[in-house]
Design an enzyme around this catalytic site. Structure first.
Site, PDB file in Angstrom:
ATOM      1  N   LYS A   1      24.765 -44.942 -43.360  1.00  0.00           N
ATOM      2  CA  LYS A   1      25.542 -45.990 -44.030  1.00  0.00           C
ATOM      3  C   LYS A   1      24.657 -46.625 -45.102  1.00  0.00           C
ATOM      4  O   LYS A   1      24.205 -45.903 -45.994  1.00  0.00           O
ATOM      5  CB  LYS A   1      26.086 -46.960 -42.987  1.00  0.00           C
TER       6      LYS A   1
ATOM      7  N   THR B   1      22.990 -46.298 -37.311  1.00  0.00           N
ATOM      8  CA  THR B   1      23.283 -45.009 -37.914  1.00  0.00           C
ATOM      9  C   THR B   1      22.255 -44.836 -39.026  1.00  0.00           C
ATOM     10  O   THR B   1      21.577 -45.789 -39.412  1.00  0.00           O
ATOM     11  CB  THR B   1      24.678 -44.965 -38.570  1.00  0.00           C
TER      12      THR B   1
ATOM     13  N   ASP C   1      23.094 -53.699 -32.876  1.00  0.00           N
ATOM     14  CA  ASP C   1      23.576 -52.463 -33.494  1.00  0.00           C
ATOM     15  C   ASP C   1      23.654 -52.735 -34.999  1.00  0.00           C
ATOM     16  O   ASP C   1      24.575 -53.389 -35.482  1.00  0.00           O
ATOM     17  CB  ASP C   1      24.942 -52.124 -32.907  1.00  0.00           C
TER      18      ASP C   1
ATOM     19  N   GLU D   1      14.935 -29.523 -26.812  1.00  0.00           N
ATOM     20  CA  GLU D   1      15.105 -30.600 -25.830  1.00  0.00           C
ATOM     21  C   GLU D   1      13.738 -31.108 -25.395  1.00  0.00           C
ATOM     22  O   GLU D   1      12.789 -30.339 -25.286  1.00  0.00           O
ATOM     23  CB  GLU D   1      15.902 -30.084 -24.623  1.00  0.00           C
TER      24      GLU D   1
ATOM     25  N   ARG E   1      23.947 -37.980 -41.875  1.00  0.00           N
ATOM     26  CA  ARG E   1      24.756 -38.483 -40.765  1.00  0.00           C
ATOM     27  C   ARG E   1      23.927 -38.413 -39.501  1.00  0.00           C
ATOM     28  O   ARG E   1      23.453 -37.334 -39.136  1.00  0.00           O
ATOM     29  CB  ARG E   1      25.997 -37.621 -40.535  1.00  0.00           C
TER      30      ARG E   1
ATOM     31  N   TYR F   1      16.334 -24.907 -30.611  1.00  0.00           N
ATOM     32  CA  TYR F   1      16.533 -25.814 -29.480  1.00  0.00           C
ATOM     33  C   TYR F   1      15.240 -26.575 -29.267  1.00  0.00           C
ATOM     34  O   TYR F   1      14.162 -25.978 -29.312  1.00  0.00           O
ATOM     35  CB  TYR F   1      16.906 -25.038 -28.209  1.00  0.00           C
TER      36      TYR F   1
HETATM   37  C1  LIG Z   1      29.635 -46.830 -37.745  1.00  0.00           C
HETATM   38  C2  LIG Z   1      29.220 -47.589 -36.541  1.00  0.00           C
HETATM   39  C3  LIG Z   1      28.903 -46.935 -35.339  1.00  0.00           C
HETATM   40  C4  LIG Z   1      29.187 -45.473 -35.095  1.00  0.00           C
HETATM   41  O1  LIG Z   1      28.549 -44.574 -35.869  1.00  0.00           O
HETATM   42  P1  LIG Z   1      28.955 -43.021 -35.796  1.00  0.00           P
HETATM   43  O2  LIG Z   1      27.819 -42.347 -36.466  1.00  0.00           O
HETATM   44  O3  LIG Z   1      30.243 -42.889 -36.487  1.00  0.00           O
HETATM   45  O4  LIG Z   1      29.046 -42.643 -34.356  1.00  0.00           O
HETATM   46  C5  LIG Z   1      28.400 -47.691 -34.297  1.00  0.00           C
HETATM   47  N1  LIG Z   1      28.252 -49.021 -34.407  1.00  0.00           N
HETATM   48  C6  LIG Z   1      28.580 -49.687 -35.531  1.00  0.00           C
HETATM   49  C7  LIG Z   1      28.392 -51.158 -35.593  1.00  0.00           C
HETATM   50  C8  LIG Z   1      29.099 -48.996 -36.628  1.00  0.00           C
HETATM   51  O5  LIG Z   1      29.459 -49.669 -37.717  1.00  0.00           O
END
Ligand SMILES: *Cc1c(COP(=O)(O)O)cnc(C)c1O
Length: 472
Positions: free
Chosen positions: A273, A270, A241, A66, A279, A64
């Protein structure tokens, strides 16, 4: 013959797991075999390195932690501090950001952290102006809600879902749509491109607190300099994002006006990707929002995942190596080769092509719904996902599009020649599939699906996945 380190590591891990629950060990082995055999064109997936994968499987999971580096609510976090600080340092250096918060467990979590950081910052400014308190945490609950009401405007302007925006940008199935009063900007119906004048117009009318840029299914670059100007003109906080294209930013394919980091107040992503890490999620920002962002836990996150932060540090170190820029460029070269190959074979693409890692095929050109096309391709060994196209006539469930992306196949080593062959396989399946009696049903000769599956396997055979990993 002695085994290499990767094979030894994964074999030993499976042996240890097998002694407790053999079905889990089998499933892990089967997953590698399946991934090796499938032509993975899912735009949001990739293959993390063995080092990144191995960094997650250890006792960091037991801790943990936090709080933040050096300021924990739990004792004994010195080693977690080491990996969290390393991950943050690599992130700052890689993206040229003043501050990096590497605790978010996923992209959604990173966005929630950003939203609350922006809200809390606004409320804090208001409280400061009224000389009520020094920081938002000192506010009584009653004052917090009163100030939030006084702040009034809790509006978010983001890209519409059908134009490629994400659920977390203020849409109803996600909590962001309940936190914020949302309006969206779309794309030009003729070109499929973002019309910045329209975005500016929407911003003037709606006066959002947050302007969001970023997407999951828009195949083009976004000019973040212009978006920032629009945000500034209405006093909005500009958030990007970059979940999908973080790898292209890291690899310096997106620079200048197309690099979000110098232009946005806050950037979320993220890590799994195009960035090719574990992840997880991450937030980058300037010093102004850093304190609020660091309150992500416990504001919206539970305890951080130290084993994943360790893997983030490994993956970000990999992304800082010179060869990552080559990888990022090949992702885009491959996407463009795929787009050209499809276009040459008469496929209809949203925006007519791509300048990032993804291509969106409008499968109404083949007389199919996205659902039918996705399934027919899957029958043929090609893994994609259906996706809405702008003003989609078939709605968000059946859709009219197939989204394909190149980060995973590029990691595997496939190049532009293989992308042309991939385009041929996709076109063959889609042009030979006919619509059935419902939006989900379709007719595809099983012999053809088989033949394409075999061709896909042959194509992949030259590019072994995790070549150093032999599970025996
Ligand atoms: C994939 C994605 C997310 C979410 O990611 P997770 O790890 O699945 O929660 C948020 N914003 C955009 C633009 C995405 O393509």
């Amino acid at each position: 013959m002695s085994l290499n380190a990767e094979s030894t590591a994964f074999r030993s891990a499976l042996e240890v797991i097998r002694a407790v629950e053999p079905r889990v060990a089998d499933a892990i082995g089967a997953e590698l075999a399946d991934q090796r055999e499938s032509l993975k064109l899912i735009a949001s997936e990739n293959y993390a390195s063995p080092a990144t994968l191995l960094a997650m499987g250890n006792w960091f999971s037991d801790k943990y932690a936090e709080g933040t580096v050096g300021r924990r609510f739990y004792a004994g976090c010195q080693n977690v501090d080491t990996v969290e600080a390393l991950a943050a340092e690599h992130a700052r250096e890689l993206f040229g950001a003043a501050h990096a918060y590497v605790q978010p467990h996923s992209g959604i979590d990173a966005n929630l952290v950003a939203f609350w950081a922006i809200l809390a910052d606004r409320v804090e400014s208001l409280a400061l102006k009224k000389a009520q308190v020094r920081q938002v945490n000192d506010l009584t609950e009653a004052d917090w809600f009163a100030l939030r009401r006084e702040l009034g405007n809790q509006r978010m302007l983001g890209m519409s879902l059908d134009a490629g925006g994400h659920l977390t940008h203020g849409f109803r199935p996600n909590i962001s749509g309940k936190m914020f009063d949302q309006r969206s900007y779309g794309t030009d119906p003729a070109t499929g491109l973002i019309d910045y004048d329209k975005v500016a117009e929407a911003a003037r009318e709606f006066k959002p607190l947050i302007l969001v840029a970023g997407y999951s299914a828009y195949p083009r670059k976004v000019n973040f300099r212009i978006m920032r100007e629009i945000a500034d003109s209405v006093g909005a906080t500009f958030m990007v994002d970059m979940a999908h294209f973080a790898g292209l930013v890291a690899g310096k394919v997106f620079t200048g006006d197309f690099d979000p980091v110098p232009h946005a107040h806050i950037v979320t992503t993220t890590t799994h990707k195009s960035l090719r890490g574990p992840r997880g999620g991450m937030v980058l920002c300037g010093p102004e929002l850093a304190d609020q962002v660091d309150r992500g836990c416990p504001m919206v996150l539970g305890g951080p995942l130290p084993h994943v932060m360790a893997a983030k540090a490994v993956a970000l170190a990999e992304a800082r190596r010179p060869d990552f820029a080559g990888y990022a460029q090949r992702i885009v070269d491959n996407a463009q080769a795929l787009a050209e190959g499809l276009t040459r074979r008469s496929a209809k693409l949203v925006t007519g092509g791509t300048d990032n890692h993804l291509v969106l095929i409008d499968v109404t050109g083949y007389g199919l719904t996205g659902r039918q096309a996705e399934q027919a391709l899957l029958d043929s060994g090609i893994v994609t996902n259906r996706n809405a196209v702008p003003q989609d006539p078939n709605g968000a469930w059946y859709t009219s599009g197939i989204r394909i992306g190149t980060p995973a196949l590029t990691s595997r080593g496939l190049g532009t020649a293989e992308m042309d062959q991939t385009a041929e396989l996709i076109h063959t399946v889609l042009s030979q599939t006919t619509s059935g009696e419902s939006k989900a049903k379709y007719v595809l000769d099983p012999a053809l699906a088989d033949k394409v599956s075999k061709q896909a396997s042959e194509l992949l055979a030259g590019f072994p996945l995790y070549p150093a990993v032999d599970l025996g």
